[in-house]
Design a protein around this motif. Structure first.
Motif: not given
Length: 408
Positions: A220-227, A344-349
């Motif tokens: 399952t993908p995980e999403f996170l945000e890096v500012s 801010t960037v939203r990433l899919k891992l």
């Protein structure tokens, strides 16, 4: 070079640097100061203190320092503002740690009255160059001792014999040849040698230490945000963190999803090719996030120029020129470009990949009114493109006319 009276040794507490410590004492009869840096390598450092004491080093001459924050803030983050990749792939995890270690060696030498510094890099690698160029840049009068270029302990057998003769503790697994050598810090792990020396053979699974295999990563993908603020990461999922804490957290995310593995044959500065296995989970996520925020905040002219400077900048770091004027000049240009790289960037891992899926910023240059396929309410007059094309085509038309005339 005259014999040194006091030497500051970059000391890991491992077998090689323990042998070097004893060799300095016996070869030069000098006083030794040890410096052990906690760069986030993930190892307990207290044994290094105990081993140094066991080998007769005075407690006041044993320096063990946590430099993780300085490492990320003053070395890793400035490098990531440039999106630096050596030969297009390598995130320079070993290279960027060496100038910090050298800086502290030289500073400790000044504090303790030492007239020399020493390192455990071999005469075949890049690290000897990095350590010594940095040391000379910071103190042109410092003496640098590189035992691997001086002694006759040219084999593992001779090293172990020297250790036994001098009562240097040898871990049981060191009595045979190690399958590969490892360098680690908060940014990466680097594995080289032995089972990895044939570039035609895949690296064994046990080489990887910080990342799960992408095949075994969560389904399952995980999403996170890096500012970011001015090109540096400042928060994850809205929570403000220190530089080292951010990189530690990104390592956890990246490692869990099998991100940041690299099997790479590089060109060493000393002339040979070398195969290494690198793991840079947090750095790979950070690079993707930084590229993501630059996409909407960095002007195209500045961005394209910056990208053209990056290979030279990366090469300078790889070759050991962190403290050179040309690296500092490039850094000034890079840092100027980052004034508005905030947002801010939203990433899919997922399964070995970190992918930007969203980005937003108060400093954004992105104009939806200009790019929309719907009515742009006069934001852009498409007729203007005709003159733009004609002007850019003029020299091409003249060239084509000239070539046609000559052929006729």
């Amino acid at each position: 070079m005259s014999a040194p009276k006091k030497v500051v040794l970059a000391y890991s507490g491992g077998l090689d640097t323990s042998i070097i410590l004893k060799w300095l004492q016996t070869e030069y009869g000098c006083e030794v100061v040890t410096f052990t840096a906690d760069l986030g390598q993930g190892e307990e450092l207290d044994p290094a203190r105990k081993k140094a004491e066991l080998m007769g080093i005075k407690p006041e001459n044993i320096y063990i320092e946590d430099v993780r924050e300085e490492f990320v803030r003053d070395f890793v983050f400035p490098m990531f503002r440039a999106n630096a990749l050596y030969e297009g792939l390598y995130l320079l995890g070993t290279s960027i740690a060496r100038p910090l270690i050298s800086k502290r060696l030289v500073e400790i030498a000044a504090e303790t009255g030492a007239d020399a510094v020493a390192h455990g890099a071999t005469g075949k690698g890049n690290d000897q160059v990095r350590f010594e160029l940095a040391a000379y840049a910071l103190n042109p009068d410092i003496k640098v001792i590189a035992p691997w270029r001086e002694w006759d302990l040219s084999s593992r057998t001779k090293l172990l014999a020297f250790a036994e003769q001098n009562q240097i503790p040898i871990a049981k697994d060191k009595r045979g040849d190690a399958p590969f050598s490892v360098d680690a810090n908060l940014l990466h792990t680097s594995s080289e040698g032995k089972v990895l020396e044939d570039p035609a053979e895949a690296a064994p699974d046990y080489v990887y230490q910080r990342t799960v295999s992408p095949e075994d990563a969560p389904n399952t993908p995980e999403f996170l945000e890096v500012s970011f603020e001015k090109g540096d990461a400042v928060a994850i999922n809205g929570e403000a963190m220190s530089p080292a804490t951010i990189l530690t957290k990104l390592n956890e995310y990246g490692g869990k999803h099998g991100i940041g593995r690299l099997d790479f044959v590089e060109n060493r500065f000393v002339g040979m090719k070398s195969r290494g296995i690198y793991e840079t989970p947090g750095g790979t996520v950070l690079l993707e996030a930084h590229r993501g925020i630059e996409q909407i905040t960095l002007d195209s002219g500045a961005g394209h120029l910056k990208d053209s400077l990056m290979p030279r900048y990366a090469e300078l770091i790889y070759n050991g020129f962190w403290f050179s004027p040309e690296r500092e000049m490039l850094q000034a240009a890079i840092d100027k470009s980052q004034e508005h790289v905030t947002g801010t960037v939203r990433l899919k891992l997922y399964k070995g990949a970190a992918t930007t899926v969203g980005r937003w910023s108060d400093h954004s240059l992105y104009s939806e009114a200009h790019v929309t396929f719907e009515d742009d309410a006069g934001a852009y007059d498409q007729k203007d493109a005709a003159g733009f094309i004609q002007l850019n085509a003029l020299r091409l038309k003249l060239l084509a006319a000239r070539n046609r005339r000559l052929k006729g």
